[in-house]
Write an enzyme that holds these catalytic residues in place. Structure first.
Site, short mmCIF file in Angstrom:
data_model
loop_
_atom_site.label_atom_id
_atom_site.label_comp_id
_atom_site.label_asym_id
_atom_site.label_seq_id
_atom_site.Cartn_x
_atom_site.Cartn_y
_atom_site.Cartn_z
N LYS A 186 -4.33 11.61 6.71
CA LYS A 186 -4.07 10.69 7.82
C LYS A 186 -3.29 11.40 8.95
O LYS A 186 -2.96 12.57 8.84
CB LYS A 186 -3.30 9.47 7.31
CG LYS A 186 -4.08 8.67 6.24
CD LYS A 186 -5.44 8.19 6.73
CE LYS A 186 -6.02 7.02 5.97
NZ LYS A 186 -6.51 7.28 4.63
C1 LIG Z 1 -6.80 5.80 3.70
C2 LIG Z 1 -7.16 4.39 3.87
C3 LIG Z 1 -6.63 3.38 3.04
C4 LIG Z 1 -5.84 3.67 1.82
O1 LIG Z 1 -4.69 4.36 2.05
P1 LIG Z 1 -3.87 4.93 0.78
O2 LIG Z 1 -2.53 5.27 1.40
O3 LIG Z 1 -4.60 6.14 0.31
O4 LIG Z 1 -3.78 3.87 -0.23
C5 LIG Z 1 -6.94 2.07 3.33
N1 LIG Z 1 -7.74 1.75 4.36
C6 LIG Z 1 -8.28 2.68 5.16
C7 LIG Z 1 -9.14 2.26 6.30
C8 LIG Z 1 -8.03 4.04 4.93
O5 LIG Z 1 -8.60 4.96 5.72
#
Ligand SMILES: *Cc1c(COP(=O)(O)O)cnc(C)c1O
Length: 379
Positions: A186
């Protein structure tokens, strides 16, 4: 060994930026001998809230857990339906099932605007609809006023899956709750981690309590003699963040603004060059104003063989990926949402290719990626 060497020379779709500052922050935590739910978690919550125009925030062990807590704290549960996009990561819909509710999949607006459609969301409302969960695909924050109006006029809770929109310059969140991800791919990372913001302080305090087993007091409060015991008036979970994650998060948060500026410049370069170098490839979000530019999705021509393009690009050292296989077509969900058809989502997902975009990229690499893509398409 060869695989690792090949990967290190690949231009990746996304890559975390970690270095000496993060190392030093981790050493501080170890030296301090307090490794979970202490001062750094609190400081990270406050700094994140301030940067996102909120009064408070609750750090959690990942975004998926945060989405579950948001639904739980808002009272979404068995018998309820929640409108969700299908063009998203599976965690969006999974969180609804964790809460005991049913995800109802909504199509995207168009190929150029691949975010949840207000019109299709309205068409899929039933008397059981309790909430709507928007997802800021690729980091683009769209239609905040229209979604609030949509939710308020129908008496629905509005939740933002903001996993892609960390640090998008957009003022306050518009949902009743917004949940962010700090997973390794992210815009900033804590390895695993997430953050919940809620408009109503009571909802945020329910999120805080449910994060830690539903207990009425914290370890710090008991240790400092403020309280001697605790009660558990609700079913809670263990979705806590630890001090090491928070320490990395504080360092990363301070760099987020400059990283997001770099992402914006790279995305601008892609848009400027794509027409010239790959005229048959479309780049969505032509008129998007607010974005954290989390990923760079493009649409290949209908006639292109996507897997062949992926393979050709890999030979040139360029990694690509797909965002996303639509959730309603994944076998777990396909078996539970009989006959759901989402034409725009399905066409978008079949033609989409995600190109590299991260702050470690150099501007010249954008031209290299697009040149390679043009070549791959010519085959
Ligand atoms: C990465 C992501 C998640 C989940 O995030 P985590 O921190 O890995 O649980 C949820 N929704 C979207 C759209 C994502 O890209």
């Amino acid at each position: 060994m060869d695989q690792i060497a090949a990967r290190s020379s690949m231009l990746l779709v996304s890559e975390p930026s970690l270095g000496e500052d993060e190392k030093a922050a981790l050493v501080d935590v170890i030296d301090g001998n307090w490794i979970t739910m202490g001062g750094r978690v609190q400081a990270f919550e406050q700094a994140f809230a301030q940067q996102h125009g909120a009064a408070g925030a609750v750090a959690v062990n990942n975004c998926t857990a945060g989405l579950h807590l948001a639904l739980y704290a808002l009272g979404v549960g068995p018998g309820d339906e929640v409108l969700v996009p299908s063009l998203t990561f599976v965690a969006t819909a999974n969180s609804v099932i964790y809460a005991g509710a049913k995800p109802v999949f909504v199509d995207v607006e168009s190929l150029d605007m691949p975010v949840m459609s207000l019109a299709d969301a309205a068409a899929k409302c039933t008397p059981r609809t309790k909430a709507v969960m928007v997802m800021h695909y690729a980091g683009h924050v769209r239609n905040p006023g229209a979604w609030r109006e949509f939710a308020e006029s129908r008496g629905l809770h509005l939740i933002e899956d903001s996993a892609h929109a960390v640090g998008a310059a957009r003022g306050e969140v518009f949902g009743d709750a917004a949940v962010f991800s700090f997973f390794g791919n992210k815009n900033m990372t804590t390895a695993e981690g997430g953050m919940v913001i809620a408009r109503d302080p009571e909802v945020l305090s329910r999120v805080r309590q449910a994060r830690s087993h539903g207990m009425t007091s914290t370890t710090v409060q008991r240790l400092s003699g403020q309280v001697v015991t605790y009660d558990v008036p609700m079913l809670g979970f263990n979705y806590r963040m630890d001090e090491m994650c928070a320490a990395i998060g504080l360092v990363q948060l301070a760099k987020l603004g400059s990283w997001n500026s770099k992402r914006k410049a790279l995305a601008g370069e892609y848009r400027a060059l794509i027409r010239q170098l790959c005229p048959r490839v479309e780049m969505p979000f032509a008129d998007s104003l607010v974005s954290s530019h989390h990923i760079l999705p493009v649409l290949l021509p209908r006639s292109a063989d996507r897997q062949a393009v992926v393979n050709k690009l890999r030979e040139r050292g360029v990694q690509t990926s797909f965002h996303y296989p639509p959730v309603h077509r994944l076998s777990y969900y396909r078996d539970r949402s009989f006959g759901t058809r989402l034409p725009h989502t399905e066409e978008f997902a079949a033609r989409e290719l995600t190109l590299p975009l991260h702050p470690k990229m150099e501007m010249w690499q954008v031209e290299f990626v697009l040149g390679s893509l043009a070549e791959a398409l010519a085959h």
